[in-house]
Design an enzyme around this catalytic site. Structure first.
Site, PDB file in Angstrom:
ATOM      1  N   ASP A 187      -4.803   5.387  -4.197  1.00  0.00           N
ATOM      2  CA  ASP A 187      -5.938   5.284  -3.232  1.00  0.00           C
ATOM      3  C   ASP A 187      -6.339   6.733  -2.842  1.00  0.00           C
ATOM      4  OD1 ASP A 187      -3.635   6.076  -1.835  1.00  0.00           O
ATOM      5  OD2 ASP A 187      -3.605   4.151  -0.555  1.00  0.00           O
TER       6      ASP A 187
ATOM      7  N   HIS B 270       0.406  -3.071   4.853  1.00  0.00           N
ATOM      8  CA  HIS B 270      -0.522  -2.686   3.780  1.00  0.00           C
ATOM      9  C   HIS B 270       0.061  -1.975   2.714  1.00  0.00           C
ATOM     10  CE1 HIS B 270      -1.721   1.285   6.014  1.00  0.00           C
ATOM     11  NE2 HIS B 270      -1.406   1.699   4.699  1.00  0.00           N
TER      12      HIS B 270
ATOM     13  N   ASP C  18       1.397  -2.304   9.035  1.00  0.00           N
ATOM     14  CA  ASP C  18       0.980  -3.599   9.200  1.00  0.00           C
ATOM     15  C   ASP C  18       0.907  -4.424   7.886  1.00  0.00           C
ATOM     16  OD1 ASP C  18      -0.812  -2.321   7.364  1.00  0.00           O
ATOM     17  OD2 ASP C  18      -2.795  -2.591   8.657  1.00  0.00           O
TER      18      ASP C  18
ATOM     19  N   GLU D  21      -5.561  -3.483   3.403  1.00  0.00           N
ATOM     20  CA  GLU D  21      -5.178  -4.089   4.451  1.00  0.00           C
ATOM     21  C   GLU D  21      -5.088  -5.518   4.807  1.00  0.00           C
ATOM     22  OE1 GLU D  21      -4.483  -2.037   6.810  1.00  0.00           O
ATOM     23  OE2 GLU D  21      -5.830  -0.354   7.040  1.00  0.00           O
TER      24      GLU D  21
HETATM   25  C1  GLP Z   1      -1.008   5.320   4.022  1.00  0.00           C
HETATM   26  C2  GLP Z   1      -1.200   4.978   2.283  1.00  0.00           C
HETATM   27  C3  GLP Z   1      -0.091   4.207   1.773  1.00  0.00           C
HETATM   28  C4  GLP Z   1       1.142   4.418   2.493  1.00  0.00           C
HETATM   29  C5  GLP Z   1       1.011   4.227   4.149  1.00  0.00           C
HETATM   30  C6  GLP Z   1       2.365   4.542   4.677  1.00  0.00           C
HETATM   31  O1  GLP Z   1      -2.074   4.300   4.628  1.00  0.00           O
HETATM   32  N1  GLP Z   1      -2.563   4.706   1.880  1.00  0.00           N
HETATM   33  O2  GLP Z   1       0.000   4.173   0.586  1.00  0.00           O
HETATM   34  O3  GLP Z   1       2.140   3.745   2.021  1.00  0.00           O
HETATM   35  O4  GLP Z   1      -0.068   4.815   4.811  1.00  0.00           O
HETATM   36  O5  GLP Z   1       2.190   5.926   5.279  1.00  0.00           O
HETATM   37  P1  GLP Z   1       3.665   6.672   5.589  1.00  0.00           P
HETATM   38  O6  GLP Z   1       4.369   6.713   4.433  1.00  0.00           O
HETATM   39  O7  GLP Z   1       2.999   8.017   5.909  1.00  0.00           O
HETATM   40  O8  GLP Z   1       4.314   5.925   6.494  1.00  0.00           O
END
Ligand code: GLP
Length: 256
Positions: free
Chosen positions: A63, A134, A132, A139
């Protein structure tokens, strides 16, 4: 799903790195799906330390924020170059990250899907998980069959990710993300989660019903998923003892 619970994020990341190292040894031209966020940082550090040969590897990132140019410090382009790509021998033309500056976003998304298909599909997809549930930026309420497309972030995800920006106002509302259907086509999935704040999302994803309200729960339908957790992220799993038992009693030929 294989649930691997380790005492620390470091130990869980080492196991994940060994799984990827093994794939690259067996298939030097493997196609990897990569993730951003704080979760895969230790994994990337370990992969760099291992000095693997990336010369024939192709990567596709999950992404990117819409409206952030590649050199923006909070763009996922910048993240990936800083934390992985500039430290390994991957040729730049084998790196793919969604273009958050694309003028025609639907056309770009179609092109990204075509590029994944032309590369032969993704052999192994690395995933983190949002609080959440995702995956990528899919989402809750995302179609479980979705393809690469634009999404609008929830208020919670914008707040979760605001820590990387100077203020909440700077966090984009829109992103381009591989779809859940895209992710599900990867031949193997490696989901990582660390910390107490991920425990509920992980328990719902692993032990809850399959629902678009927790997009990661769809991984229950994928035949080859490994979930690497630290104790804190595993703390709400009802069957944690069973998962440890399974891992401790794996047949020798299944050990990495
Ligand atoms: C972001 C990314 C995800 C990631 C998630 C968790 O929004 N798009 O790919 O897994 O958040 O982030 P973190 O690893 O910083 O907790």
């Amino acid at each position: 799903m294989e649930i691997i619970i380790q005492p620390t994020p470091e130990a869980a990341s080492q196991i994940a790195a060994r799984i990827i190292a093994r794939l690259l040894r067996e298939k030097p031209n493997a196609v990897l799906g990569l993730a951003t966020g704080s979760t895969p940082l230790l994994l990337y550090q370990e992969l760099i330390r291992m000095k693997l040969d990336w010369s024939r590897v192709t990567t596709f990132n999950l992404d990117e924020y819409v409206g952030l140019p590649p050199d923006h410090p909070q763009s996922y382009h910048h993240f990936m170059h800083t934390h992985l790509f500039r430290h390994i021998n991957i040729p730049p033309n084998q790196i793919h990250i969604p273009d958050g500056m694309a003028k025609d976003i639907p056309a770009f998304c179609k092109h990204y899907e075509d590029q994944i298909a032309a590369a032969g599909g993704i052999d192994l997809q690395v995933l983190g998980i949002g609080t959440d549930g995702h995956i990528g930026f899919n989402e809750p309420s995302s179609s479980l069959a979705s393809r690469t497309r634009i999404k609008t972030l929830t208020d919670q995800t914008r707040r979760d990710n605001a820590r990387f920006f100077r203020s909440l106002d700077e966090v984009p509302y829109h992103v381009i993300t591989m779809g859940i259907g895209t992710i599900m086509e990867a031949r193997q999935i490696l989901l990582l989660a660390f910390g107490k704040h991920k425990a509920r999302a992980i328990a719902e994803a692993v032990e809850g019903p399959i629902t678009a309200m927790n997009p990661a729960s769809v991984l229950q339908l994928h035949p080859v998923v490994k979930v690497c957790l630290d104790e804190a992220a595993a703390s709400e799993l009802k069957r944690a003892d069973y998962y440890r038992w399974v891992y401790d009693h794996k047949p020798a030929w299944q050990r990495g």
